[in-house]
Design a protein around this motif. Structure first.
Motif, PDB file in Angstrom:
ATOM      1  N   VAL A   1      -0.557  10.097   6.219  1.00 17.06           N
ATOM      2  CA  VAL A   1      -0.652  11.527   6.524  1.00 17.06           C
ATOM      3  C   VAL A   1      -1.809  11.713   7.488  1.00 17.06           C
ATOM      4  O   VAL A   1      -2.884  11.134   7.299  1.00 17.06           O
ATOM      5  N   GLU A   2      -1.584  12.488   8.533  1.00 15.43           N
ATOM      6  CA  GLU A   2      -2.672  12.795   9.464  1.00 15.43           C
ATOM      7  C   GLU A   2      -3.113  14.235   9.195  1.00 15.43           C
ATOM      8  O   GLU A   2      -2.298  15.077   8.809  1.00 15.43           O
ATOM      9  N   PRO A   3      -4.401  14.531   9.391  1.00 17.04           N
ATOM     10  CA  PRO A   3      -4.886  15.870   9.024  1.00 17.04           C
ATOM     11  C   PRO A   3      -4.252  16.985   9.849  1.00 17.04           C
ATOM     12  O   PRO A   3      -4.271  18.135   9.438  1.00 17.04           O
TER      13      PRO A   3
ATOM     14  N   LEU B   1      -2.039  -4.255   4.575  1.00 15.26           N
ATOM     15  CA  LEU B   1      -1.307  -5.040   3.577  1.00 15.26           C
ATOM     16  C   LEU B   1       0.141  -4.594   3.391  1.00 15.26           C
ATOM     17  O   LEU B   1       0.993  -5.396   3.045  1.00 15.26           O
ATOM     18  N   LEU B   2       0.398  -3.306   3.593  1.00 14.39           N
ATOM     19  CA  LEU B   2       1.728  -2.786   3.259  1.00 14.39           C
ATOM     20  C   LEU B   2       2.548  -2.388   4.481  1.00 14.39           C
ATOM     21  O   LEU B   2       3.745  -2.147   4.354  1.00 14.39           O
ATOM     22  N   GLY B   3       1.909  -2.305   5.656  1.00 15.63           N
ATOM     23  CA  GLY B   3       2.604  -1.792   6.831  1.00 15.63           C
ATOM     24  C   GLY B   3       3.442  -2.854   7.542  1.00 15.63           C
ATOM     25  O   GLY B   3       3.244  -4.059   7.356  1.00 15.63           O
ATOM     26  N   ASP B   4       4.400  -2.393   8.384  1.00 15.13           N
ATOM     27  CA  ASP B   4       5.132  -3.332   9.250  1.00 15.13           C
ATOM     28  C   ASP B   4       4.306  -3.532  10.531  1.00 15.13           C
ATOM     29  O   ASP B   4       3.210  -2.958  10.680  1.00 15.13           O
ATOM     30  N   ASP B   5       4.841  -4.320  11.467  1.00 15.52           N
ATOM     31  CA  ASP B   5       4.064  -4.668  12.668  1.00 15.52           C
ATOM     32  C   ASP B   5       3.613  -3.422  13.434  1.00 15.52           C
ATOM     33  O   ASP B   5       2.471  -3.329  13.876  1.00 15.52           O
ATOM     34  N   TYR B   6       4.554  -2.479  13.599  1.00 22.78           N
ATOM     35  CA  TYR B   6       4.215  -1.263  14.350  1.00 22.78           C
ATOM     36  C   TYR B   6       3.080  -0.506  13.653  1.00 22.78           C
ATOM     37  O   TYR B   6       2.117  -0.074  14.291  1.00 22.78           O
ATOM     38  N   GLN B   7       3.194  -0.353  12.331  1.00 28.19           N
ATOM     39  CA  GLN B   7       2.194   0.420  11.585  1.00 28.19           C
ATOM     40  C   GLN B   7       0.818  -0.259  11.634  1.00 28.19           C
ATOM     41  O   GLN B   7      -0.209   0.401  11.818  1.00 28.19           O
ATOM     42  N   VAL B   8       0.828  -1.590  11.484  1.00 26.11           N
ATOM     43  CA  VAL B   8      -0.454  -2.311  11.541  1.00 26.11           C
ATOM     44  C   VAL B   8      -1.060  -2.164  12.935  1.00 26.11           C
ATOM     45  O   VAL B   8      -2.258  -1.883  13.083  1.00 26.11           O
TER      46      VAL B   8
ATOM     47  N   LEU C   1       7.319  14.304   7.293  1.00 27.69           N
ATOM     48  CA  LEU C   1       6.807  13.080   7.917  1.00 27.69           C
ATOM     49  C   LEU C   1       7.952  12.288   8.546  1.00 27.69           C
ATOM     50  O   LEU C   1       8.990  12.086   7.900  1.00 27.69           O
ATOM     51  N   PRO C   2       7.772  11.826   9.798  1.00 27.81           N
ATOM     52  CA  PRO C   2       8.805  10.964  10.380  1.00 27.81           C
ATOM     53  C   PRO C   2       8.893   9.657   9.610  1.00 27.81           C
ATOM     54  O   PRO C   2       7.952   9.280   8.897  1.00 27.81           O
ATOM     55  N   LYS C   3       9.991   8.932   9.781  1.00 30.73           N
ATOM     56  CA  LYS C   3      10.203   7.775   8.905  1.00 30.73           C
ATOM     57  C   LYS C   3       9.214   6.632   9.159  1.00 30.73           C
ATOM     58  O   LYS C   3       9.001   5.793   8.287  1.00 30.73           O
ATOM     59  N   ASN C   4       8.552   6.613  10.341  1.00 32.67           N
ATOM     60  CA  ASN C   4       7.574   5.526  10.544  1.00 32.67           C
ATOM     61  C   ASN C   4       6.275   5.751   9.764  1.00 32.67           C
ATOM     62  O   ASN C   4       5.366   4.946   9.825  1.00 32.67           O
ATOM     63  N   ARG C   5       6.214   6.847   8.984  1.00 34.20           N
ATOM     64  CA  ARG C   5       4.995   7.097   8.189  1.00 34.20           C
ATOM     65  C   ARG C   5       5.079   6.533   6.771  1.00 34.20           C
ATOM     66  O   ARG C   5       4.112   6.605   6.021  1.00 34.20           O
ATOM     67  N   VAL C   6       6.240   6.047   6.358  1.00 30.77           N
ATOM     68  CA  VAL C   6       6.273   5.424   5.022  1.00 30.77           C
ATOM     69  C   VAL C   6       5.971   3.941   5.215  1.00 30.77           C
ATOM     70  O   VAL C   6       6.590   3.267   6.047  1.00 30.77           O
ATOM     71  N   LEU C   7       4.981   3.433   4.484  1.00 31.33           N
ATOM     72  CA  LEU C   7       4.602   2.030   4.663  1.00 31.33           C
ATOM     73  C   LEU C   7       5.746   1.149   4.174  1.00 31.33           C
ATOM     74  O   LEU C   7       6.391   1.430   3.162  1.00 31.33           O
ATOM     75  N   ALA C   8       5.992   0.085   4.949  1.00 27.05           N
ATOM     76  CA  ALA C   8       7.217  -0.694   4.777  1.00 27.05           C
ATOM     77  C   ALA C   8       7.336  -1.324   3.387  1.00 27.05           C
ATOM     78  O   ALA C   8       8.412  -1.381   2.804  1.00 27.05           O
ATOM     79  N   ASN C   9       6.223  -1.808   2.862  1.00 25.55           N
ATOM     80  CA  ASN C   9       6.261  -2.606   1.638  1.00 25.55           C
ATOM     81  C   ASN C   9       6.189  -1.709   0.396  1.00 25.55           C
ATOM     82  O   ASN C   9       5.304  -0.857   0.296  1.00 25.55           O
ATOM     83  N   ASN C  10       7.113  -1.892  -0.556  1.00 25.58           N
ATOM     84  CA  ASN C  10       7.048  -1.076  -1.781  1.00 25.58           C
ATOM     85  C   ASN C  10       6.816  -1.946  -3.020  1.00 25.58           C
ATOM     86  O   ASN C  10       7.130  -1.545  -4.132  1.00 25.58           O
ATOM     87  N   ASN C  11       6.267  -3.132  -2.792  1.00 24.17           N
ATOM     88  CA  ASN C  11       6.043  -4.054  -3.905  1.00 24.17           C
ATOM     89  C   ASN C  11       4.762  -3.677  -4.655  1.00 24.17           C
ATOM     90  O   ASN C  11       3.673  -3.665  -4.065  1.00 24.17           O
ATOM     91  N   PHE C  12       4.889  -3.388  -5.939  1.00 27.94           N
ATOM     92  CA  PHE C  12       3.719  -2.907  -6.685  1.00 27.94           C
ATOM     93  C   PHE C  12       2.594  -3.950  -6.723  1.00 27.94           C
ATOM     94  O   PHE C  12       1.412  -3.618  -6.658  1.00 27.94           O
TER      95      PHE C  12
END
Ligand SMILES: Cc1cc2nc3c(=O)[nH]c(=O)nc-3n(C[C@H](O)[C@H](O)[C@H](O)COP(=O)(O)OP(=O)(O)OC[C@H]3O[C@@H](n4cnc5c(N)ncnc54)[C@H](O)[C@@H]3O)c2cc1C
Length: 394
Positions: free
Chosen positions: A202-204, A115-122, A236-247
């Motif tokens: 976050v990965e273990p 729901l919150l990720g960009d194409d790469y993250q999904v 964390l590299p920047k691709n680890r923050v999920l793109a969408n910040n809409n509450f």
């Protein structure tokens, strides 16, 4: 138009799921609780009629084992998404709850990425579950002092160049100790409340990730751990923050899954009632006609109560499938279904009398498990407050 009639193929699939839950999952229920991890998990999961936890059907389709590419079959299933999902979830819990928890996509980390990720993250993390790259995921919202109210969280993420630095701790995290990845909610602008909250993957294996406590010692749903986790300067590299910040979108994760919590409770309560009825039917020879009549009346009242809950959940899920998801229906499902289900669990115990209290049967275990659904994803109290505010406008 909302139609309660289920197709033949839908009913057949639901019957197969129920049979799997009773024949394959239930025999391991006690061991799963004692070990906090079910034995024979892979064999049992491989026999499940669907390949994926039904929480995600609305995004990936029904995932019926061996019928994935059979377009006509999939079309003949009611809804195919959320509606089929809540009905499947009910049946999965009739035998015991650990089975659905062992299926891929069982938890909300994947949902959050979808729901919150960009194409790469999904592609990488959410679709990675379908490819078998990941299996168990966690969502980390709750902290020692707060859960539902994300504006209060103290875990922080600070941007340094191209990286984010994560610090803080989370508690009660389902599967947290061994999740393949976790979606962690953190405050990026302290003092700015919800507006500053973002979600991070976050990965273990990330340096600075610690499991401080494998699991709470808890009343029920002991078949998986609730962990306490610590994030100590994780970079964390920047691709680890999920793109969408809409509450609103954050909350859509939970609005979509709350009816599923109620469906888990529905399956547990139905399993208890059916177990008690079977037991009484095998032991009713010495019962007086009056006791037998009282018993039949109780069963009728409880069956009608379960049906009421089922309709409420189907309506909420159906709206979701029509792209008209109504958060109030999700709040209502969580607010009003669970007290009914608690009542049915309580009364089903009474039907068996002291036998239900004995560990010889699973009734006492399911009774302990049942309460969890009223607490997780926001307590029933909170949902009743939300509904009252909406209805009465204060
Ligand atoms: C088995 C289990 C699994 C869980 N898994 C996870 C997980 O994987 N990830 C995760 O992040 N969390 C998880 N949790 C935590 C859970 O989701 C939360 O604890 C739950 O949603 C309750 O929210 P809370 O902690 O904010 O409740 P609290 O804030 O402690 O609320 C408790 C009660 O306080 C009262 N109350 C609180 N605020 C108000 C208010 N503003 N107005 C009026 N009354 C109020 C209400 O009566 C409410 O019922 C899990 C919990 C359990 C038991």
């Amino acid at each position: 138009m909302f139609d309660l009639q289920l197709t033949r193929t839908t009913r057949d699939l639901l019957a197969e799921i129920k049979e799997w839950s009773i024949k394959e999952v239930r025999p391991h229920a006690r061991a799963a609780e004692d070990l906090a991890h079910p034995p024979a998990v892979n064999e049992v999961v491989a026999k499940c009629p669907v390949r994926h936890c039904p929480l995600d059907f609305r995004y990936i389709g029904p995932a019926v084992r061996g019928r994935e590419d059979d377009v006509e079959y999939v079309k003949s299933l009611n809804g195919g998404g959320s509606l089929l999902g809540v009905l499947a979830m009910e049946e999965m819990n009739v035998g015991d709850g650990w089975g659905w928890q062992a299926l891929p996509g069982n938890n909300l980390g994947e949902r959050a990425v979808r729901l919150l990720g960009d194409d790469y993250q999904v592609h990488r993390w959410a679709d990675g579950i379908l490819r078998g790259d990941y299996k168990i995921t966690s969502i980390c919202m709750t902290e020692e002092h707060c859960g539902l109210d994300l504006s209060q969280i103290r875990t922080t993420a600070v941007q340094e160049g191209d990286e984010w630095v994560l610090n803080g701790a989370k508690r009660f995290i389902s599967h947290g100790a061994y999740a393949d990845y976790l979606v962690v909610f953190a405050q990026t602008r302290p003092g700015s409340g919800l507006a500053g909250v973002r979600a991070f993957i976050v990965e273990p294996t990330d340096e600075g990730f610690f499991v401080d406590k494998y699991s709470e010692d808890k009343l029920g749903v002991r078949y998986y751990p609730n962990s306490t986790l610590r994030f100590d300067n994780i970079r964390l590299p920047k691709n680890r923050v999920l793109a969408n910040n809409n509450f609103g979108e954050f909350m859509a994760i939970l609005n979509g899954t709350r009816p599923f919590c109620a469906a888990i409770g529905l399956g547990t309560a139905k399993g208890m009632l059916e177990y008690a009825v079977d037991w009484v039917n095998q032991h009713d020879k010495p019962f007086s006609p009056r006791r037998r009549q009282a018993f039949d009346e109780q069963v009728e009242i409880m069956t009608a109560a379960l049906d009421r809950v089922r309709r409420m959940l189907m309506r909420s899920a159906w709206k979701h499938d029509q792209d008209e998801a109504d958060p109030m229906l999700a709040h209502k499902a969580k607010a009003y279904a669970l007290p009914i289900l608690e009542d049915v669990s309580f009364r089903s115990m009474q039907l068996m009398g002291p036998a239900a209290w004995s560990t010889e049967h699973l009734m006492e275990k399911w009774y302990r498990d049942a309460k969890f659904n009223d607490i997780v994803e926001g307590t029933g109290n909170m949902h009743r407050i939300f509904v009252a505010r909406e209805e009465f406008g204060n």
